[in-house]
Design an enzyme around this catalytic site. Structure first.
Site, PDB file in Angstrom:
ATOM      1  N   CYS A  26       0.788  -0.807  -0.047  1.00 16.44           N
ATOM      2  CA  CYS A  26       0.259   0.110  -0.218  1.00 16.44           C
ATOM      3  C   CYS A  26       1.119   1.268   0.179  1.00 16.44           C
ATOM      4  O   CYS A  26       1.348   1.381   1.099  1.00 16.44           O
ATOM      5  CB  CYS A  26      -1.109   0.336   1.260  1.00 16.44           C
ATOM      6  SG  CYS A  26      -1.931   1.166   1.337  1.00 16.44           S
ATOM      7  N   CYS A  29       0.438   3.247   2.643  1.00 18.62           N
ATOM      8  CA  CYS A  29       0.798   2.826   4.264  1.00 18.62           C
ATOM      9  C   CYS A  29       2.374   3.202   3.942  1.00 18.62           C
ATOM     10  O   CYS A  29       2.916   3.629   5.174  1.00 18.62           O
ATOM     11  CB  CYS A  29       0.548   1.638   4.068  1.00 18.62           C
ATOM     12  SG  CYS A  29      -1.103   1.072   4.815  1.00 18.62           S
ATOM     13  N   ASP A  52       0.156  16.248  -3.629  1.00 14.76           N
ATOM     14  CA  ASP A  52      -0.275  14.727  -4.392  1.00 14.76           C
ATOM     15  C   ASP A  52       0.588  14.902  -5.712  1.00 14.76           C
ATOM     16  O   ASP A  52       1.115  15.800  -5.407  1.00 14.76           O
ATOM     17  CB  ASP A  52      -1.777  15.286  -5.307  1.00 14.76           C
ATOM     18  CG  ASP A  52      -2.163  14.204  -5.682  1.00 14.76           C
ATOM     19  OD1 ASP A  52      -3.348  13.882  -5.692  1.00 14.76           O
ATOM     20  OD2 ASP A  52      -2.076  14.110  -6.846  1.00 14.76           O
ATOM     21  N   HIS A  68      -3.869   1.479   7.665  1.00 16.72           N
ATOM     22  CA  HIS A  68      -5.285   1.368   7.355  1.00 16.72           C
ATOM     23  C   HIS A  68      -5.969   0.968   6.863  1.00 16.72           C
ATOM     24  O   HIS A  68      -6.550   0.431   7.722  1.00 16.72           O
ATOM     25  CB  HIS A  68      -3.907   0.021   6.397  1.00 16.72           C
ATOM     26  CG  HIS A  68      -4.454  -0.383   4.728  1.00 16.72           C
ATOM     27  ND1 HIS A  68      -4.137   0.538   4.029  1.00 16.72           N
ATOM     28  CD2 HIS A  68      -5.513  -1.144   4.903  1.00 16.72           C
ATOM     29  CE1 HIS A  68      -4.562  -0.261   2.947  1.00 16.72           C
ATOM     30  NE2 HIS A  68      -5.614  -0.481   3.086  1.00 16.72           N
ATOM     31  N   ASN A 109     -12.478  10.220  -2.983  1.00 16.05           N
ATOM     32  CA  ASN A 109     -13.560   9.062  -3.669  1.00 16.05           C
ATOM     33  C   ASN A 109     -14.013   7.822  -3.017  1.00 16.05           C
ATOM     34  O   ASN A 109     -12.413   7.697  -2.527  1.00 16.05           O
ATOM     35  CB  ASN A 109     -12.850   9.151  -5.069  1.00 16.05           C
ATOM     36  CG  ASN A 109     -12.873  10.641  -6.193  1.00 16.05           C
ATOM     37  OD1 ASN A 109     -13.365  11.339  -6.068  1.00 16.05           O
ATOM     38  ND2 ASN A 109     -11.174  11.431  -5.972  1.00 16.05           N
ATOM     39  N   HIS A 122      -8.207   8.821   2.081  1.00 16.13           N
ATOM     40  CA  HIS A 122      -7.361  10.041   2.250  1.00 16.13           C
ATOM     41  C   HIS A 122      -8.969  10.425   1.680  1.00 16.13           C
ATOM     42  O   HIS A 122      -9.820  11.105   1.113  1.00 16.13           O
ATOM     43  CB  HIS A 122      -6.164   9.828   0.874  1.00 16.13           C
ATOM     44  CG  HIS A 122      -6.360   8.982  -0.856  1.00 16.13           C
ATOM     45  ND1 HIS A 122      -7.366   7.862  -0.761  1.00 16.13           N
ATOM     46  CD2 HIS A 122      -7.505   9.650  -1.441  1.00 16.13           C
ATOM     47  CE1 HIS A 122      -7.959   7.082  -2.008  1.00 16.13           C
ATOM     48  NE2 HIS A 122      -8.016   8.596  -2.566  1.00 16.13           N
ATOM     49  N   HIS A 124      -8.476  14.168  -0.555  1.00 17.60           N
ATOM     50  CA  HIS A 124      -7.979  15.607  -0.892  1.00 17.60           C
ATOM     51  C   HIS A 124      -8.826  16.903  -0.736  1.00 17.60           C
ATOM     52  O   HIS A 124      -9.354  17.353  -0.469  1.00 17.60           O
ATOM     53  CB  HIS A 124      -8.243  15.705  -2.850  1.00 17.60           C
ATOM     54  CG  HIS A 124      -7.991  13.713  -3.401  1.00 17.60           C
ATOM     55  ND1 HIS A 124      -7.371  14.103  -3.805  1.00 17.60           N
ATOM     56  CD2 HIS A 124      -8.605  12.514  -3.545  1.00 17.60           C
ATOM     57  CE1 HIS A 124      -7.020  12.439  -4.780  1.00 17.60           C
ATOM     58  NE2 HIS A 124      -8.179  11.720  -4.236  1.00 17.60           N
TER      59      HIS A 124
HETATM   60  P1  5GP Z   1      -7.585   8.303  -5.671  1.00 19.00           P
HETATM   61  O1  5GP Z   1      -8.219   8.196  -6.844  1.00 19.00           O
HETATM   62  O2  5GP Z   1      -7.348   7.116  -4.729  1.00 19.00           O
HETATM   63  O3  5GP Z   1      -9.212   9.500  -5.537  1.00 19.00           O
HETATM   64  O4  5GP Z   1      -6.095   9.565  -5.171  1.00 19.00           O
HETATM   65  C1  5GP Z   1      -5.819   8.985  -5.387  1.00 19.00           C
HETATM   66  C2  5GP Z   1      -4.341  10.037  -5.541  1.00 19.00           C
HETATM   67  O5  5GP Z   1      -3.181   9.718  -5.280  1.00 19.00           O
HETATM   68  C3  5GP Z   1      -4.382  10.758  -6.879  1.00 19.00           C
HETATM   69  O6  5GP Z   1      -4.247  11.972  -6.966  1.00 19.00           O
HETATM   70  C4  5GP Z   1      -2.781  10.481  -7.386  1.00 19.00           C
HETATM   71  O7  5GP Z   1      -2.149  11.353  -8.196  1.00 19.00           O
HETATM   72  C5  5GP Z   1      -1.716  10.025  -5.804  1.00 19.00           C
HETATM   73  N1  5GP Z   1      -0.660   9.321  -5.700  1.00 19.00           N
HETATM   74  C6  5GP Z   1      -0.724   7.752  -6.093  1.00 19.00           C
HETATM   75  N2  5GP Z   1       0.927   7.640  -5.556  1.00 19.00           N
HETATM   76  C7  5GP Z   1       1.229   8.901  -5.033  1.00 19.00           C
HETATM   77  C8  5GP Z   1       2.433   8.936  -4.334  1.00 19.00           C
HETATM   78  O8  5GP Z   1       3.226   8.107  -4.554  1.00 19.00           O
HETATM   79  N3  5GP Z   1       3.043  10.230  -3.802  1.00 19.00           N
HETATM   80  C9  5GP Z   1       1.713  11.163  -3.649  1.00 19.00           C
HETATM   81  N4  5GP Z   1       2.312  12.073  -3.008  1.00 19.00           N
HETATM   82  N5  5GP Z   1       0.690  11.410  -3.904  1.00 19.00           N
HETATM   83  C10 5GP Z   1       0.656   9.312  -5.058  1.00 19.00           C
HETATM   84 ZN    ZN Z   2      -2.378   1.538   3.595  1.00 18.19          ZN
END
Ligand code: 5GP
Ligand code: ZN
Length: 136
Positions: A26, A29, A52, A68, A109, A122, A124
């Site tokens: 993860c 995590c 992000d 988690h 989301n 998470h 945003h």
């Molecule tokens: P979701 O699409 O699940 O709502 O949002 C996941 C967010 O995590 C996305 O906006 C993506 O850019 C961000 N993200 C994915 N992997 C990483 C990472 O390794 N580091 C950071 N800082 N953000 C990440």
């Molecule tokens: Zn996790």
């Protein structure tokens, strides 16, 4: 100490005692445990906030619980305080960046149709431009 056995419940690996240990593979995590680098904005014993990696606005911060929890669907009794803390932190970060006047958005989301791509809860925190509504 022998690590607790993990069991899979609705896609979430939990210890049999019901704990929420770090989940292998993860990415969030790993960020929460300092195993993957990120631009940390804030952290305490409950929450970590970081930029992000693919920002969709001038401010795009993610707030995650250290433990988690795979999505909003996995919140349980006793998580109200954690969710409240996350939202208060979102407001604090937005205020500190001067977006309290213009406004900002907090989004979680959940699942496939919402486009959740990382199965670790998470929030945003997005601001710094006029955001569309309804979202796509
Ligand atoms: P979701 O699409 O699940 O709502 O949002 C996941 C967010 O995590 C996305 O906006 C993506 O850019 C961000 N993200 C994915 N992997 C990483 C990472 O390794 N580091 C950071 N800082 N953000 C990440
Ligand atoms: Zn996790």
């Amino acid at each position: 100490m022998i690590p607790p056995r993990l069991v899979c419940s609705r896609g979430l690996w939990r210890s049999q005692s019901g704990g929420r240990e770090q989940v292998e593979d993860c990415i969030f995590c790993k960020i929460a445990h300092g195993q993957v680098e990120s631009q940390i904005v804030y952290q305490d014993e409950h929450l970590v906030a970081f930029d992000d990696i693919n920002p969709q606005a001038p401010m795009h911060v993610l707030i995650i619980p250290r433990v988690h929890i795979s999505s909003l669907l996995e919140l349980g009794d006793g998580d109200e305080e954690l969710v409240g803390r996350a939202h208060r932190l979102a407001a604090r970060i937005a205020r500190e960046r001067g977006y309290d006047r213009r406004g900002f958005r907090v989004v979680a989301n959940c699942g496939q149709d919402a486009g959740q791509s990382v199965p670790h809860l998470h929030f945003h925190v997005i601001g710094g431009r006029a955001l569309q509504w309804p979202p796509g």
